[in-house]
Scaffold this active site. Structure first.
Site, PDB file in Angstrom:
ATOM      1  N   THR A   1     -31.260 -43.716  31.872  1.00 65.32           N
ATOM      2  CA  THR A   1     -32.572 -44.042  31.291  1.00 65.32           C
ATOM      3  C   THR A   1     -33.602 -43.924  32.417  1.00 65.32           C
ATOM      4  OG1 THR A   1     -32.031 -46.399  31.563  1.00 65.32           O
ATOM      5  CG2 THR A   1     -31.759 -45.453  29.373  1.00 65.32           C
TER       6      THR A   1
ATOM      7  N   LYS B   1     -24.413 -46.114  34.665  1.00 63.31           N
ATOM      8  CA  LYS B   1     -25.859 -46.010  34.655  1.00 63.31           C
ATOM      9  C   LYS B   1     -26.420 -47.393  34.931  1.00 63.31           C
ATOM     10  CE  LYS B   1     -28.729 -46.685  31.999  1.00 63.31           C
ATOM     11  NZ  LYS B   1     -29.819 -47.720  31.997  1.00 63.31           N
TER      12      LYS B   1
ATOM     13  N   THR C   1     -22.458 -54.407  35.085  1.00 61.51           N
ATOM     14  CA  THR C   1     -23.801 -53.881  35.279  1.00 61.51           C
ATOM     15  C   THR C   1     -24.268 -53.271  33.977  1.00 61.51           C
ATOM     16  OG1 THR C   1     -25.154 -52.449  36.637  1.00 61.51           O
ATOM     17  CG2 THR C   1     -22.959 -51.671  36.148  1.00 61.51           C
TER      18      THR C   1
ATOM     19  N   GLU D   1     -35.006 -49.698  40.535  1.00 58.37           N
ATOM     20  CA  GLU D   1     -36.321 -49.137  40.222  1.00 58.37           C
ATOM     21  C   GLU D   1     -37.302 -49.354  41.374  1.00 58.37           C
ATOM     22  OE1 GLU D   1     -36.027 -49.491  35.373  1.00 58.37           O
ATOM     23  OE2 GLU D   1     -36.901 -51.141  36.502  1.00 58.37           O
TER      24      GLU D   1
ATOM     25  N   ASN E   1     -41.938 -50.214  35.052  1.00 64.84           N
ATOM     26  CA  ASN E   1     -41.754 -51.143  33.942  1.00 64.84           C
ATOM     27  C   ASN E   1     -43.030 -51.377  33.124  1.00 64.84           C
ATOM     28  OD1 ASN E   1     -38.885 -52.254  33.915  1.00 64.84           O
ATOM     29  ND2 ASN E   1     -39.412 -52.183  36.089  1.00 64.84           N
TER      30      ASN E   1
END
Length: 465
Positions: free
Chosen positions: A213, A239, A250, A337, A460
């Site tokens: 993603t 992922k 995770t 991220e 985000n």
């Protein structure tokens, strides 16, 4: 009106020329301003087209690893348009008869429909002779979707069961992406036939890409060792990039082995290695609704079956399994991220292992610690703060804090040999080790995290757009 006209007619040619020059100057200025605006817009468009929206993490491995083929496991990936058109977003795995399945899942009280479905199926007695399958989609988490969530899971797993000829109870599904949006199950079922027709034993790398993603790189890991009478291989894909503080595993992880091992024993082997791997990582302290880890053993290796946890082959399998799990877990952190630094938090001298874990995660999850790391600021005082808030037993005068090999604080005060310049220079590295010794006992634990940068906010803030 006549007076005005008379006044204009009385203007000299010089005055008329002066007035025209003023107007021309204003027009040139307006034209220049417009041109500058158009140029800036053009540069922005070009930059957006050239610069990737989600650049690869600077901590990413140099290349995707070569994964050994696991006999009895076949992979396919495709584009179903779950959220974006033309993007690979579904993976299918077919597992041969004889496959044992184990799993671990999020402890979130708002678990996704696919997680609840997998847990219910793994609670049943496994009919390993029937084969099995796994189907995963990205782009939609199918979480907090009410009754429709289970109906979507039933439609997808039912479609796989029909296409592959396996019982629905042996089809496991996962979904990752936006929470609260109905899963367009019909888009997934529409491509199951094509996926089934393209299953390939060497397709794990493509499957790893299909489940991404906000990930910036696909994640894979492998290990092999000599069992009793043959080689045993383990391959894993994962992922995960954000919403990582799993409390079990995770985001999504799938590990495959050709070892012969019964479901109950396989589950024990998996569960025993969670705390040192996937339960020891964090990116942002947020636990996903969709966390899932599925371990499948096809039993196709020529090595003898593993039946005793105390045996040499069982211990070797445990070490190899933990190696793959830890590798995948650390890759998730390295793809955190906006991450620019990989951070290892080593806690020793705690009153118990549980206390060591509390301290390690308090440091690893602290926004103040993580932003200081992003700014390359050797602010060890924030580590002191995190130890204090952890809830673990601690004594100021017994506490020692290290950055790498440097002792920064000890005996309740800044270390006599503290060197601010050396500490600041250390913070410029992309792999940092923060060491804390509580001086109270033998408890120890290590956690892995990353820094917190503005890029995390950017990703985000735009996640649903």
């Amino acid at each position: 009106m006549a007076k005005t006209d008379d006044k204009k007619s009385r203007l000299s040619d010089a005055e008329k020329l002066k007035t025209l020059k003023k107007k021309l100057k204003k027009l040139k200025a307006a034209l220049k301003e417009t041109a500058a605006g158009l140029e800036a817009r053009a540069e922005a468009v070009v930059e957006a087209a050239v610069k990737p929206k989600n650049p690869v993490s600077p901590l990413a491995p140099a290349r995707f690893p070569d994964l050994p083929v696991i006999e009895g496991a076949e992979f396919a990936s495709g584009a179903a348009g779950v959220k974006y058109q033309g993007r690979t977003d579904v993976m299918l795995v077919r597992l041969a008869p004889g496959t044992a399945i184990a799993g671990a899942f999020t402890k979130s009280s708002t678990r996704a429909a696919s997680v609840l479905d997998c847990q219910a199926k793994l609670a049943l007695k496994q009919d390993t002779g029937a084969g099995a399958a796994i189907i995963v989609n990205s782009g939609n988490a199918n979480a907090f979707t009410g009754r429709n969530g289970q109906e979507a899971v039933d439609a997808v797993t039912g479609g796989v069961a029909k296409a592959l000829g396996v019982p629905r109870e042996r089809v496991f599904s996962s979904s990752t992406g936006v929470i609260g949006e109905p899963l367009p199950a019909e888009r997934i079922t529409a491509v199951i036939g094509d996926l089934a027709a393209n299953l390939d034993a060497a397709g794990a790398a493509g499957a790893a890409r299909a489940i991404m993603t906000t990930d910036t790189f696909p994640k894979g890991a492998a290990a092999s060792f000599e069992g009793d009478g043959g080689t045993i291989n383990i391959t894993g894909i994962a992922k995960g990039s954000g919403m990582i503080a799993p409390d079990m595993a995770t985001m999504l992880v799938y590990v495959f082995t050709d070892a012969q091992i019964a479901p109950a024993l396989l589950q024990r082997m998996l569960s025993a290695r969670l705390d040192q791997t996937f339960n020891a990582i964090t990116v942002d302290s947020d636990t996903s609704t969709s966390d899932a880890l599925i371990l499948a053993a096809t039993g196709k290796s020529k090595a003898a079956a593993i039946t005793d946890l105390r045996s040499g082959p069982a211990r070797a399998f445990g070490r190899a399994l933990e190696q793959v799990m830890l590798d995948l877990a650390q890759q998730v952190v390295k793809d955190g991220e906006g991450a620019t630094k990989f951070v290892e938090v080593q806690v020793t001298g705690a009153a118990s292992d549980a206390d060591a874990h509390r301290v390690a995660m308090a440091i690893a999850n602290s926004p103040l610690v993580k932003t200081a790391i992003a700014g390359e600021d050797a602010n060890w005082g924030r580590v002191v703060m995190a130890v204090g808030k952890s809830g673990a037993e601690a004594d100021r005068d017994r506490l020692t804090i290290r950055f790498g090999d440097m002792v920064l604080a000890e005996n309740g005060w800044r270390a006599p040999g503290y060197d601010e310049a050396a500490a600041s220079a250390y913070m410029k590295r992309d792999h940092l080790v923060i060491g804390v010794d509580l001086g109270l006992g033998k408890g120890r634990r290590t956690a892995w995290t990353c820094d917190l940068t503005h890029r995390y906010i950017d990703i985000n803030a735009d996640y649903r757009s």
